[in-house]
Design an enzyme around this catalytic site. Structure first.
Site: not given
Ligand code: SAH
Length: 248
Positions: A96
């Site tokens: 993000s």
């Molecule tokens: N917090 C992260 C942002 C990652 S983007 C950072 O600081 O880099 C969102 C993430 O959520 C992705 O890696 C995606 O694979 C994950 N995601 C999507 N659906 C999910 C679910 N149901 N449970 C756990 N993770 C999930």
């Protein structure tokens, strides 16, 4: 002759680190982090009418200055790590934008001995920011490779207070519940009831709600001491979707 050339080359190679190249880079990253924090402060002042967050708190500022964001992006994007924008981290996912990480963290109003749950570990950056502020962070990632890389990163960087799990975060982390705060970093079509249930009375959850191709809003969910829920839309955002185990 050949041997001598090889020996000289060997000495050049081993002497490069001692030329201080690594140190110069580390200092650059410190400066870039300071600039990033200034930019986030500026963005927060610009959006205060919607977010009611007027500036960075000391605790969030300190965390953003401490976490080496360049360690959480792919090698080829290291020089862009401190730009105020999201970056690809592979598997169609993104780390993000720093402003959004800061805003979501501020909205949780964390206290040092809080226990926090994150859904969507991704690179692990948001979890590391949380781990600089609170005692215990639990984070769940649905893509095994991302979850495993993040866990390795936490270990290498010394984040011993982050627990990781691979799975569908929709259901939360029941054995570790209840949580003082929950942060979801992927957009959900609705607020997952298991997460509301795993929030402590007086707890706060921040979650992007909406579909992938329509406007999503950051929603702040508060559970009062009697367990009643109030949800408030904060700002429009754009997140990757929260996927479900059954869709995979
Ligand atoms: N917090 C992260 C942002 C990652 S983007 C950072 O600081 O880099 C969102 C993430 O959520 C992705 O890696 C995606 O694979 C994950 N995601 C999507 N659906 C999910 C679910 N149901 N449970 C756990 N993770 C999930």
């Amino acid at each position: 002759m050949v041997v001598r050339i090889k020996i000289i080359w060997f000495f050049i190679c081993i002497s490069i680190p001692s030329l201080g190249i690594e140190q110069v880079l580390a200092e650059d990253f410190v400066r870039l982090r300071e600039e990033m924090v200034q930019e986030i402060g500026h963005d927060l002042r610009e959006t205060v009418a919607q977010t009611h967050v007027s500036d960075l708190s000391e605790q969030v500022k300190k965390a953003l200055l401490a976490v080496p964001r360049h360690e959480f992006v792919p090698e080829r994007l290291k020089d862009k790590a401190y730009e105020n924008r999201p970056l690809p981290i592979g598997y169609g996912q993104t780390i993000s934008q720093p402003f959004i990480v800061a805003l979501m963290t501020e909205l949780l109003k964390l206290k040092p001995n809080d226990k926090v749950l994150e859904i969507g570990t991704g690179s692990g950056y948001q979890a590391a920011v949380l781990a600089e502020i609170v005692d215990q962070v639990y984070t769940i990632e649905i893509i095994p490779e991302l979850g495993e890389h993040a866990a390795e990163r936490f270990e290498r960087l010394g984040y011993a207070n982050i627990k990781t799990r691979i799975g569908d975060g929709y259901y939360g982390w029941e054995e570790a519940a209840p949580f003082d705060a929950i942060i979801v970093t992927a957009a959900a079509s609705h607020i997952p009831p298991p997460l509301v249930q795993q929030l402590k009375p007086g707890g706060r959850m921040i979650i992007p709600v909406g579909s992938q191709f329509m406007t999503q809003f950051l929603v702040l969910v508060e559970k009062d001491q009697r367990g009643e829920i109030v949800a408030e839309q904060i700002v429009p955002v754009k997140f990757v979707p929260l996927t479900r185990a059954t869709e995979k």
